[in-house]
Every structure is written in C-alpha cells, then in structure tokens.
Write a protein that holds these residues in place. Structure first.
Motif, PDB file in Angstrom:
ATOM      1  N   ARG A   1       0.827  -1.210   0.000  1.00  0.00           N
ATOM      2  CA  ARG A   1       0.000   0.000   0.000  1.00  0.00           C
ATOM      3  C   ARG A   1       0.860   1.258   0.000  1.00  0.00           C
ATOM      4  N   ALA A   2       2.078   1.159   0.504  1.00  0.00           N
ATOM      5  CA  ALA A   2       2.992   2.304   0.488  1.00  0.00           C
ATOM      6  C   ALA A   2       3.407   2.670  -0.937  1.00  0.00           C
ATOM      7  N   ASP A   3       3.259   1.749  -1.885  1.00  0.00           N
ATOM      8  CA  ASP A   3       3.611   2.008  -3.283  1.00  0.00           C
ATOM      9  C   ASP A   3       2.512   2.754  -4.038  1.00  0.00           C
ATOM     10  N   LEU A   4       1.359   2.915  -3.407  1.00  0.00           N
ATOM     11  CA  LEU A   4       0.239   3.600  -4.058  1.00  0.00           C
ATOM     12  C   LEU A   4       0.403   5.111  -3.959  1.00  0.00           C
ATOM     13  N   PRO A   5      -0.162   5.841  -4.922  1.00  0.00           N
ATOM     14  CA  PRO A   5      -0.108   7.303  -4.845  1.00  0.00           C
ATOM     15  C   PRO A   5      -0.882   7.808  -3.619  1.00  0.00           C
ATOM     16  N   ALA A   6      -0.574   9.016  -3.196  1.00  0.00           N
ATOM     17  CA  ALA A   6      -1.288   9.625  -2.078  1.00  0.00           C
ATOM     18  C   ALA A   6      -2.757   9.833  -2.453  1.00  0.00           C
ATOM     19  N   PRO A   7      -3.659   9.703  -1.500  1.00  0.00           N
ATOM     20  CA  PRO A   7      -5.090   9.886  -1.794  1.00  0.00           C
ATOM     21  C   PRO A   7      -5.434  11.273  -2.336  1.00  0.00           C
ATOM     22  N   ASP A   8      -4.638  12.274  -2.026  1.00  0.00           N
ATOM     23  CA  ASP A   8      -4.936  13.630  -2.504  1.00  0.00           C
ATOM     24  C   ASP A   8      -4.220  13.972  -3.810  1.00  0.00           C
ATOM     25  N   THR A   9      -3.780  12.972  -4.552  1.00  0.00           N
ATOM     26  CA  THR A   9      -3.082  13.172  -5.826  1.00  0.00           C
ATOM     27  C   THR A   9      -3.977  13.924  -6.803  1.00  0.00           C
TER      28      THR A   9
ATOM     29  N   GLU B   1     -12.639   0.726  -3.704  1.00  0.00           N
ATOM     30  CA  GLU B   1     -11.692   1.465  -2.876  1.00  0.00           C
ATOM     31  C   GLU B   1     -10.869   2.422  -3.733  1.00  0.00           C
ATOM     32  N   ALA B   2     -10.441   1.990  -4.900  1.00  0.00           N
ATOM     33  CA  ALA B   2      -9.668   2.857  -5.789  1.00  0.00           C
ATOM     34  C   ALA B   2     -10.503   4.063  -6.221  1.00  0.00           C
ATOM     35  N   ILE B   3     -11.737   3.828  -6.592  1.00  0.00           N
ATOM     36  CA  ILE B   3     -12.620   4.898  -7.037  1.00  0.00           C
ATOM     37  C   ILE B   3     -12.869   5.893  -5.909  1.00  0.00           C
ATOM     38  N   ALA B   4     -13.138   5.383  -4.712  1.00  0.00           N
ATOM     39  CA  ALA B   4     -13.407   6.261  -3.573  1.00  0.00           C
ATOM     40  C   ALA B   4     -12.157   7.005  -3.110  1.00  0.00           C
ATOM     41  N   THR B   5     -11.042   6.309  -3.019  1.00  0.00           N
ATOM     42  CA  THR B   5      -9.807   6.913  -2.516  1.00  0.00           C
ATOM     43  C   THR B   5      -9.297   8.007  -3.435  1.00  0.00           C
ATOM     44  N   TYR B   6      -9.360   7.781  -4.731  1.00  0.00           N
ATOM     45  CA  TYR B   6      -8.773   8.718  -5.687  1.00  0.00           C
ATOM     46  C   TYR B   6      -9.809   9.576  -6.418  1.00  0.00           C
ATOM     47  N   ALA B   7     -11.076   9.522  -5.981  1.00  0.00           N
ATOM     48  CA  ALA B   7     -12.152  10.327  -6.575  1.00  0.00           C
ATOM     49  C   ALA B   7     -12.211  10.132  -8.094  1.00  0.00           C
ATOM     50  N   LEU B   8     -12.158   8.879  -8.514  1.00  0.00           N
ATOM     51  CA  LEU B   8     -12.235   8.537  -9.934  1.00  0.00           C
ATOM     52  C   LEU B   8     -13.662   8.162 -10.287  1.00  0.00           C
ATOM     53  N   SER B   9     -13.995   8.258 -11.546  1.00  0.00           N
ATOM     54  CA  SER B   9     -15.265   7.707 -12.014  1.00  0.00           C
ATOM     55  C   SER B   9     -15.007   6.270 -12.471  1.00  0.00           C
ATOM     56  N   GLU B  10     -16.066   5.499 -12.567  1.00  0.00           N
ATOM     57  CA  GLU B  10     -15.950   4.119 -13.076  1.00  0.00           C
ATOM     58  C   GLU B  10     -15.330   4.143 -14.469  1.00  0.00           C
TER      59      GLU B  10
END
Length: 90
Positions: A22-30, A54-63
């Motif tokens: 999980r440390a390899d993932l970008p910061a949630p506020d990217t 989780e990816a969509i919610a964490t990074y505010a992405l659309s499907e």
C-alpha cells in the motif's frame, strides 16, 4: 509500532516477482496523474491489493476513468497511460 487496520492485504506479489504494498500507491490527494501513478493504481486493482470501489473512492475517480486506465494499460502498458498517448489515439 502501530499498523493501521486496512481491508484486504497489505502487500501482494506481482507476476514478475516484485512485491507491491500500500505504500507504493499514490497519495489519496493526488491531483497530477502521471502514467506511473495511474499504472500503480491499475496494478493494485488487478492484483487484489485494493478493490475497484476502494480505488474509485480513494482517488475520486469515475468508473469510466478507471476503466479507461485499465483498457489503456491492456493495450500498451504504462506508455499508453500517458496523456500524450491518449491524445494521439483519439
């Protein structure tokens, strides 16, 4: 040492033998999504480190945005995730 409670695994082994945590993932506020950060999210979802929701919610992405990243990674790997590569193919 305190480890924060997380859903799912803390690390996964990738097909090439590397370990992704999980440390390899970008910061949630990217806000600036370069190809390497997009690729990290795609790898994490594909290999079960985080799930799609989780990816969509964490990074505010659309499907659709996540689907585009995954499709581009399938077509041409990390290079296809570059913004200039997307412009060339449109």
């Amino acid at each position: 040492m305190y480890l924060r409670k997380v859903n799912g695994p803390r690390a996964v082994r990738l097909p090439d033998g590397r370990v992704m945590t999980r440390a390899d993932l970008p910061a949630p506020d990217t806000r600036r999504w370069v190809a390497s950060r997009k690729a990290a999210v795609v790898r994490a979802v594909r290999h079960g480190l985080i799930d799609r929701a989780e990816a969509i919610a964490t990074y505010a992405l659309s499907e659709e945005e996540l689907d585009e990243w995954m499709a581009a990674a399938d077509r041409g790997g990390e290079r296809a995730l570059r913004a200039t590569a997307r412009r060339r193919h449109n």
